[in-house]
Design an enzyme around this catalytic site. Sequence first.
Site, mmCIF file in Angstrom:
data_model
loop_
_atom_site.group_PDB
_atom_site.id
_atom_site.type_symbol
_atom_site.label_atom_id
_atom_site.label_comp_id
_atom_site.label_asym_id
_atom_site.label_seq_id
_atom_site.Cartn_x
_atom_site.Cartn_y
_atom_site.Cartn_z
ATOM 1 N N HIS A 1 0.870 -1.192 0.000
ATOM 2 C CA HIS A 1 0.000 0.000 0.000
ATOM 3 C C HIS A 1 0.896 1.228 0.000
ATOM 4 O O HIS A 1 1.281 1.735 1.055
ATOM 5 C CB HIS A 1 -0.917 -0.043 1.230
ATOM 6 N N HIS B 1 1.304 4.740 -2.456
ATOM 7 C CA HIS B 1 0.951 5.582 -3.611
ATOM 8 C C HIS B 1 2.252 6.205 -4.077
ATOM 9 O O HIS B 1 2.855 6.992 -3.329
ATOM 10 C CB HIS B 1 -0.049 6.662 -3.206
ATOM 11 N N ASP C 1 1.863 4.015 2.740
ATOM 12 C CA ASP C 1 0.819 4.857 2.125
ATOM 13 C C ASP C 1 1.425 5.999 1.286
ATOM 14 O O ASP C 1 1.559 5.852 0.077
ATOM 15 C CB ASP C 1 -0.138 5.389 3.196
ATOM 16 N N ASP C 2 1.741 7.120 1.937
ATOM 17 C CA ASP C 2 2.327 8.281 1.250
ATOM 18 C C ASP C 2 3.515 8.756 2.086
ATOM 19 O O ASP C 2 3.429 9.762 2.802
ATOM 20 C CB ASP C 2 1.280 9.395 1.129
ATOM 21 N N HIS D 1 -9.504 0.949 -1.387
ATOM 22 C CA HIS D 1 -9.467 1.625 -0.092
ATOM 23 C C HIS D 1 -10.890 1.555 0.478
ATOM 24 O O HIS D 1 -11.862 1.847 -0.233
ATOM 25 C CB HIS D 1 -9.096 3.089 -0.253
ATOM 26 N N GLU E 1 -11.219 3.556 5.884
ATOM 27 C CA GLU E 1 -10.188 4.455 6.429
ATOM 28 C C GLU E 1 -10.953 5.551 7.171
ATOM 29 O O GLU E 1 -10.898 5.649 8.383
ATOM 30 C CB GLU E 1 -9.318 5.025 5.294
HETATM 31 N N1 HPA Z 1 -6.454 7.367 1.018
HETATM 32 C C1 HPA Z 1 -7.149 7.638 -0.085
HETATM 33 N N2 HPA Z 1 -6.593 8.109 -1.184
HETATM 34 C C2 HPA Z 1 -5.283 8.302 -1.202
HETATM 35 C C3 HPA Z 1 -4.504 8.051 -0.100
HETATM 36 C C4 HPA Z 1 -5.133 7.531 1.063
HETATM 37 O O1 HPA Z 1 -4.510 7.272 2.110
HETATM 38 N N3 HPA Z 1 -3.237 8.356 -0.435
HETATM 39 C C5 HPA Z 1 -3.256 8.773 -1.716
HETATM 40 N N4 HPA Z 1 -4.495 8.754 -2.186
HETATM 41 ZN ZN ZN Z 2 -3.721 4.802 0.480
#
Ligand code: HPA
Ligand code: ZN
Length: 340
Positions: A18, A20, A279-280, A198, A201
């Site tokens: 996971h 991006h 994630d990011d 996703h 969250e």
């Molecule tokens: N959630 C949803 N969209 C996203 C995320 C995330 O954590 N990171 C980049 N796009």
């Molecule tokens: Zn994500």
Amino acid sequence: MDPRLEALLRRMPKAELHLHIEGSLEPEMIFRLAERNHVKLAYGSVEALRAAYAFTSLQSFLDIYYAGASVLRKAEDFFDMAFAYFQRAAADNVVHAELFFDPQTHTARGVPVAAVIEGLEHACRRAHAEYGISASLILCFLRHLSEEEAFAALEEALPHRKHFVGIGLDSSERGHPPEKFARVFARCGELGLHRVAHAGEEGPPEYISAALDVLKAERIDHGVRCVEDPALVQRLARQRVPLTVCPLSNVKLCVFGSMAEHNLPALLQAGLCVTVNSDDPAYFGGYVNSNFLTLFAARPELGREQALTLARNSFEASFAGAAQKAAWARQLDAVAAASG
Ligand code: HPA
Ligand code: ZN
């Protein structure tokens, strides 16, 4: 933290599922690419940009994340971004990575999808040659846009079908339930693409159930709100549906108030196939090993056994073949035995 546990967390081979890739753009690279491509940024310096990384919700992050991605124009930009990620991943002993990318973020600015995929694919090949990392790509649809636009993005990407293994669903979750993308996910299933989404969250547990039932998702990205529905938790455990959890992201985006309140230990305890991911990482304070180290430092109930389970889960949850998964499991056993 016990130095032996810290060494194990750092050294154990792991898969990242996971991530991006646009979220790995560090501020320094944003400025370098802005200069190279003559893109004007709303921030005057790396420090000013970094100071804006104080998020209160998913949307507050996405606004800055899309602005950062505006510096990406050519295949070489996508290559540079992804190869920088692989250098960090190699240092964290990531042996396999499945990278999300958002074609619609780039095609909306006139960047051809061919440039996006060629640049990323070149970086994947180079990562394999230089670091032995096996890497694949997952094309994500932006859920704040329409299903019609998702179909158009799929159509544009299909000439490059051999370069991506699956599709995902990201961006603003609330108000954009999985059902909105039922037909495009069904089409992707017919094309033999893996499907992830996703869900849970910021959105409710019903979105997790719908991602499984309607989209036929094989993994749930995040999924931490499943705990609000005990029957759903039981189902996820019984069907061994992997959850790709991102601890630093969840704290930065205020899904949990602090790492001490994160429910990952409870999810593991419930027998779910949980994995740890970044994630990011450029926006949330660290790459995958930082996620492991910060989480384990905050939670004394997590130790050697949980570390090994999380690494094992990451291989099980990947889209690699059975022989490859078995080879990674043996590598993990060897590292575990050496650190015993
Ligand atoms: N959630 C949803 N969209 C996203 C995320 C995330 O954590 N990171 C980049 N796009
Ligand atoms: Zn994500």
